[in-house]
Scaffold this motif. Structure first.
Motif, PDB file in Angstrom:
ATOM      1  N   VAL A  43      50.656  35.855  34.854  1.00  0.00           N
ATOM      2  CA  VAL A  43      51.025  37.148  34.275  1.00  0.00           C
ATOM      3  C   VAL A  43      49.923  37.674  33.348  1.00  0.00           C
ATOM      4  N   LYS A  44      49.263  36.790  32.637  1.00  0.00           N
ATOM      5  CA  LYS A  44      48.234  37.225  31.686  1.00  0.00           C
ATOM      6  C   LYS A  44      46.916  37.572  32.359  1.00  0.00           C
ATOM      7  N   TYR A  45      46.469  36.726  33.286  1.00  0.00           N
ATOM      8  CA  TYR A  45      45.107  36.870  33.801  1.00  0.00           C
ATOM      9  C   TYR A  45      44.996  37.666  35.112  1.00  0.00           C
ATOM     10  N   SER A  46      46.066  37.773  35.871  1.00  0.00           N
ATOM     11  CA  SER A  46      45.996  38.514  37.135  1.00  0.00           C
ATOM     12  C   SER A  46      45.609  39.983  36.946  1.00  0.00           C
ATOM     13  N   PRO A  47      46.235  40.709  35.999  1.00  0.00           N
ATOM     14  CA  PRO A  47      45.848  42.121  35.816  1.00  0.00           C
ATOM     15  C   PRO A  47      44.396  42.284  35.379  1.00  0.00           C
ATOM     16  N   LEU A  48      43.883  41.333  34.597  1.00  0.00           N
ATOM     17  CA  LEU A  48      42.499  41.414  34.148  1.00  0.00           C
ATOM     18  C   LEU A  48      41.538  41.216  35.317  1.00  0.00           C
ATOM     19  N   ALA A  49      41.875  40.289  36.203  1.00  0.00           N
ATOM     20  CA  ALA A  49      41.052  40.081  37.395  1.00  0.00           C
ATOM     21  C   ALA A  49      41.111  41.298  38.306  1.00  0.00           C
ATOM     22  N   ALA A  50      42.294  41.907  38.417  1.00  0.00           N
ATOM     23  CA  ALA A  50      42.458  43.090  39.268  1.00  0.00           C
ATOM     24  C   ALA A  50      41.633  44.256  38.744  1.00  0.00           C
ATOM     25  N   ARG A  51      41.597  44.410  37.427  1.00  0.00           N
ATOM     26  CA  ARG A  51      40.819  45.488  36.821  1.00  0.00           C
ATOM     27  C   ARG A  51      39.332  45.310  37.126  1.00  0.00           C
ATOM     28  N   ALA A  52      38.859  44.070  37.038  1.00  0.00           N
ATOM     29  CA  ALA A  52      37.453  43.790  37.333  1.00  0.00           C
ATOM     30  C   ALA A  52      37.157  44.009  38.812  1.00  0.00           C
ATOM     31  N   ALA A  53      38.102  43.650  39.676  1.00  0.00           N
ATOM     32  CA  ALA A  53      37.907  43.818  41.119  1.00  0.00           C
ATOM     33  C   ALA A  53      37.787  45.287  41.499  1.00  0.00           C
ATOM     34  N   GLN A  54      38.566  46.149  40.835  1.00  0.00           N
ATOM     35  CA  GLN A  54      38.490  47.580  41.117  1.00  0.00           C
ATOM     36  C   GLN A  54      37.084  48.116  40.855  1.00  0.00           C
ATOM     37  N   LYS A  55      36.446  47.595  39.826  1.00  0.00           N
ATOM     38  CA  LYS A  55      35.109  48.068  39.464  1.00  0.00           C
ATOM     39  C   LYS A  55      34.031  47.527  40.404  1.00  0.00           C
ATOM     40  N   ARG A  56      34.303  46.379  41.016  1.00  0.00           N
ATOM     41  CA  ARG A  56      33.279  45.704  41.812  1.00  0.00           C
ATOM     42  C   ARG A  56      33.458  45.860  43.321  1.00  0.00           C
ATOM     43  N   LYS A  93      39.661  40.374  52.508  1.00  0.00           N
ATOM     44  CA  LYS A  93      39.106  41.412  53.379  1.00  0.00           C
ATOM     45  C   LYS A  93      37.596  41.556  53.232  1.00  0.00           C
ATOM     46  N   GLY A  94      37.013  40.887  52.255  1.00  0.00           N
ATOM     47  CA  GLY A  94      35.577  40.995  52.036  1.00  0.00           C
ATOM     48  C   GLY A  94      35.171  42.196  51.221  1.00  0.00           C
ATOM     49  N   GLN A  95      36.098  42.763  50.443  1.00  0.00           N
ATOM     50  CA  GLN A  95      35.797  43.969  49.672  1.00  0.00           C
ATOM     51  C   GLN A  95      34.931  43.712  48.449  1.00  0.00           C
ATOM     52  N   LEU A  96      34.795  42.447  48.073  1.00  0.00           N
ATOM     53  CA  LEU A  96      33.912  42.117  46.958  1.00  0.00           C
ATOM     54  C   LEU A  96      32.593  41.539  47.453  1.00  0.00           C
ATOM     55  N   GLY A  97      32.335  41.710  48.739  1.00  0.00           N
ATOM     56  CA  GLY A  97      31.104  41.212  49.326  1.00  0.00           C
ATOM     57  C   GLY A  97      31.335  39.926  50.099  1.00  0.00           C
ATOM     58  N   PRO A  98      30.400  39.554  50.961  1.00  0.00           N
ATOM     59  CA  PRO A  98      30.541  38.326  51.761  1.00  0.00           C
ATOM     60  C   PRO A  98      30.474  37.088  50.887  1.00  0.00           C
ATOM     61  N   SER A  99      31.260  36.084  51.256  1.00  0.00           N
ATOM     62  CA  SER A  99      31.262  34.828  50.500  1.00  0.00           C
ATOM     63  C   SER A  99      31.941  33.752  51.326  1.00  0.00           C
ATOM     64  N   THR A 100      31.527  32.526  51.124  1.00  0.00           N
ATOM     65  CA  THR A 100      32.162  31.400  51.809  1.00  0.00           C
ATOM     66  C   THR A 100      33.334  30.849  51.007  1.00  0.00           C
TER      67      THR A 100
END
Length: 226
Positions: free
Chosen positions: A52-65, A208-215
């Motif tokens: 509950v605490k960290y998921s929204p923060l990660a989501a906010r960063a993902a939107q920017k990246r 989906k690879g929206q943050l770039g390719p990665s293994t």
């Protein structure tokens, strides 16, 4: 950057637990056992607080990246149960299935649709068109956004396309979200639901690879904390 100040466990342990929960749809008690197998003794209530605490923060960063998406949206809403009542998860993807935005709402009406579109436009570029189903409230929400553009003298008009066939792509995308929320058997609070769904949507974007390719999906999720 996500602040882990005051946490009693290492950052890597917390992020692993959060990512594992929002990516694979395990229960908190199962996750407690999984963490114990890895030598980390943490109870399910603490795991819930982490998500509950960290998921929204990660989501906010993902939107920017996230990588650039197309200017044609497919928008729809799906249902999630909170305290035994159905609430609405508004979602939008582009023509290629890449996630634009999402927001949880207690109601399904014009006001909620307008709020979703306003939030999506704040985080993304202005689309040329938005495809919806036959929902009157969603059509009215787009109309309100176009009125706002006119008041602000923004020379843009978003076209509305009503087509259930073209919207199949987002209806298919709902399945990933529903598959992960089904084991929860419903959320206990609206805030907990919104936070957890933000994490699930972030994991979906990584898949989906929206943050770039990665293994490694976890590695990309962990990088959101930096």
């Amino acid at each position: 950057m996500i602040d882990f100040k005051g946490a009693h466990f290492p950052q890597s342990v917390i992020l692993f637990a959060v990512y594992f929960y929002v990516r694979y749809g395990v229960s908190y008690r199962d996750l407690e056992e999984i963490m114990a197998e890895r030598g980390v003794m943490v109870d399910h209530a603490t795991l819930n607080r982490w998500v509950v605490k960290y998921s929204p923060l990660a989501a906010r960063a993902a939107q920017k990246r996230k990588t650039k998406t197309a200017d044609s949206w497919r928008m729809d809403e799906t249902y999630v149960k909170v305290r035994g009542e159905w609430v609405y998860l508004y979602r939008a993807v582009d023509r290629d299935g890449q996630t634009f935005d999402f927001i949880l709402s207690e109601k399904r009406d014009t006001k909620s649709a307008k709020k979703f579109f306003a939030n999506a436009l704040h985080n993304n570029c202005i689309p040329k068109r938005i495809t919806i189903d036959q929902s009157r409230s969603n059509a009215a929400g787009i109309k309100e956004i176009n009125k706002m553009f006119k008041r602000l003298r923004i020379p843009v008009t978003i076209d509305t396309v009503r087509s259930k066939y073209l919207n199949n792509i987002i209806e298919q995308d709902h399945r990933f979200i529903k598959r992960l929320t089904r084991p929860t058997l419903g959320f206990k609070s609206f805030a907990s639901a919104a936070a957890t769904l933000a994490g699930i949507e972030t994991a979906n974007m990584i898949r989906k690879g929206q943050l770039g390719p990665s293994t490694s999906g976890f590695r990309q999720f962990a990088e959101l904390a930096v």
